[in-house]
Scaffold this active site. Structure first.
Site, PDB file in Angstrom:
ATOM      1  N   LYS A 161       0.875  -1.176   0.000  1.00 35.13           N
ATOM      2  CA  LYS A 161       0.000   0.000   0.000  1.00 35.13           C
ATOM      3  C   LYS A 161       0.912   1.225   0.000  1.00 35.13           C
ATOM      4  O   LYS A 161       1.254   1.771   1.049  1.00 35.13           O
ATOM      5  CB  LYS A 161      -0.931  -0.029   1.232  1.00 35.13           C
ATOM      6  CG  LYS A 161      -2.105   0.939   1.137  1.00 35.13           C
ATOM      7  CD  LYS A 161      -3.122   0.631   2.235  1.00 35.13           C
ATOM      8  CE  LYS A 161      -4.159   1.725   2.403  1.00 35.13           C
ATOM      9  NZ  LYS A 161      -5.045   1.923   1.257  1.00 35.13           N
TER      10      LYS A 161
HETATM   11  N1  PPE Z   1      -7.657  -1.650  -2.790  1.00 33.04           N
HETATM   12  C1  PPE Z   1      -7.107  -0.420  -2.731  1.00 33.04           C
HETATM   13  C2  PPE Z   1      -6.401   0.096  -3.920  1.00 33.04           C
HETATM   14  C3  PPE Z   1      -7.233   0.328  -1.565  1.00 33.04           C
HETATM   15  O1  PPE Z   1      -6.699   1.534  -1.512  1.00 33.04           O
HETATM   16  C4  PPE Z   1      -7.927  -0.208  -0.452  1.00 33.04           C
HETATM   17  C5  PPE Z   1      -8.082   0.598   0.806  1.00 33.04           C
HETATM   18  C6  PPE Z   1      -8.474  -1.501  -0.563  1.00 33.04           C
HETATM   19  C7  PPE Z   1      -8.294  -2.200  -1.730  1.00 33.04           C
HETATM   20  C8  PPE Z   1      -9.178  -2.161   0.593  1.00 33.04           C
HETATM   21  O2  PPE Z   1      -8.254  -2.487   1.617  1.00 33.04           O
HETATM   22  P1  PPE Z   1      -8.707  -2.607   3.138  1.00 33.04           P
HETATM   23  O3  PPE Z   1      -8.969  -1.227   3.621  1.00 33.04           O
HETATM   24  O4  PPE Z   1      -7.548  -3.246   3.817  1.00 33.04           O
HETATM   25  O5  PPE Z   1      -9.935  -3.423   3.166  1.00 33.04           O
HETATM   26  N2  PPE Z   1      -8.278   1.993   0.606  1.00 33.04           N
HETATM   27  C9  PPE Z   1      -8.179   2.957   1.663  1.00 33.04           C
HETATM   28  C10 PPE Z   1      -8.612   4.343   1.211  1.00 33.04           C
HETATM   29  C11 PPE Z   1      -7.815   4.930   0.125  1.00 33.04           C
HETATM   30  C12 PPE Z   1      -7.964   6.428   0.097  1.00 33.04           C
HETATM   31  O6  PPE Z   1      -7.395   7.093   0.941  1.00 33.04           O
HETATM   32  O7  PPE Z   1      -8.667   6.928  -0.794  1.00 33.04           O
HETATM   33  C13 PPE Z   1      -9.066   2.607   2.854  1.00 33.04           C
HETATM   34  O8  PPE Z   1     -10.139   2.034   2.674  1.00 33.04           O
HETATM   35  O9  PPE Z   1      -8.696   2.973   3.965  1.00 33.04           O
END
Ligand code: PPE
Length: 309
Positions: A161
């Site tokens: 990330k």
């Molecule tokens: N894919 C991407 C590209 C991504 O950025 C996130 C989180 C996810 C999948 C889901 O990951 P998880 O949060 O671990 O379930 N994206 C973050 C926000 C991005 C932004 O700042 O805009 C988040 O959900 O916190």
């Protein structure tokens, strides 16, 4: 949440110290600002009957550590120290529900791609509503397949990330918004469904859930993992499998998952209604279960919660 400024809180944790929000600054020649050389997390804390609780805190900090490792950045704090810092930050800010944003960046010092400037870490927390709006979460959103493909694995390690990866997400998001949609869906370099700019994606067909596999250039979302676990415990079959554009159009249901987006139904893709064009039954039951878990109402999922008090 377009056009809504951040809601300030009192302190930001920066390199081990609590700094007043307005004073948490970096030099304009910071490496991370010039080259996107930073890694970050997004975590949520929810109000429960036992006070605020952070959802899957350790899993997020472990992912931060892995993202840093992939980019050969040495984190100056352990996962345990970072988890403690989050709890302290929520306490001193007097927050109940909030979004937490840890970031580790290559600091100011040398310039150039070869520079191995020390890594600095900051953590902020502030109240943040659903990523795709309250209404989007309730009624579902309209998405568009993006002409911007997800960077392939031979180009960028999308399981990290990292800040720089979001340039691709920004282009996709802006393209979708400019075309009058709420969100983008990106394909991978092979043409299979990958993910949203800031969310993972699931489809439901004949009662089975499908989600793209790690080799589809996705971020391995923690909400994705949560949904896989709870769906199976609710009795649904979940398959990590390549998904074509056609499979998405003919799905019974589709939804995004993410810490910020939580579970957001997708009601239309490229003008094609998904199912009957309303949030599906399985999507809604997963939303309900997720809501109950993060609010501490499910004893069997307590190990996912870190209570602040
Ligand atoms: N894919 C991407 C590209 C991504 O950025 C996130 C989180 C996810 C999948 C889901 O990951 P998880 O949060 O671990 O379930 N994206 C973050 C926000 C991005 C932004 O700042 O805009 C988040 O959900 O916190």
């Amino acid at each position: 949440m377009e056009g809504v400024p951040l809601e300030k809180t009192k302190y930001i944790w920066m390199n081990g110290k609590l700094i007043p929000w307005d004073e948490a600054k970096v030099h304009v020649l910071t490496h991370g600002l010039h080259y996107g050389s930073s890694v970050f997390e997004g975590i949520r804390c929810y109000e429960t009957s036992r006070g605020p609780a952070v959802f899957r805190l350790k899993d997020h900090m472990r992912r931060l550590e892995n993202s840093a490792k992939i980019y050969m950045m040495k984190l100056p704090y352990t996962v345990e120290e970072l988890c403690k810092a989050v709890v302290e930050l929520i306490k001193v800010n007097g927050l109940k529900e909030c979004y937490i944003r840890p970031i580790a960046y290559r600091s100011y010092g040398e310039m150039g791609l070869q520079a191995l400037n020390p890594v600095e870490v900051a953590i902020a927390a502030w109240p943040w509503g659903p990523y795709l709006g309250e209404e989007g979460q309730k009624l579902g959103i309209r998405a568009k397949i993006s002409s911007n493909i997800r960077p392939p694995p031979q180009s960028l390690p999308m399981n990290a990330k990292a800040a720089g990866h979001y340039l691709s997400s920004i282009l996709a998001k802006m393209e979708a918004l400019n075309a009058g949609y709420d969100e983008a869906i990106m394909l991978d370099h092979r043409g299979y469904i990958s993910e949203g700019p800031g969310e993972n994606i699931f489809i439901v067909k004949s009662g089975t859930l499908y989600t793209p596999p790690p080799h589809a250039s996705i971020l391995l979302g923690i909400t994705r993992d949560t949904v896989m676990v709870i769906a199976e415990r609710l009795g649904y079959k979940v398959l990590e499998q390549d998904i074509t554009r056609g499979m998405l159009y003919e799905a019974d249901e589709a939804f995004f998952t993410g810490t910020a987006a939580e579970i957001t139904p997708i009601r239309e893709v490229d003008g094609v209604p998904i199912g009957d064009g309303k949030p599906g039954e399985i999507t809604r039951s997963l939303q309900q279960e997720y809501r109950a878990i993060v609010r501490g109402e499910k004893p069997e999922y307590q190990e996912w919660l870190t209570y602040v008090e």
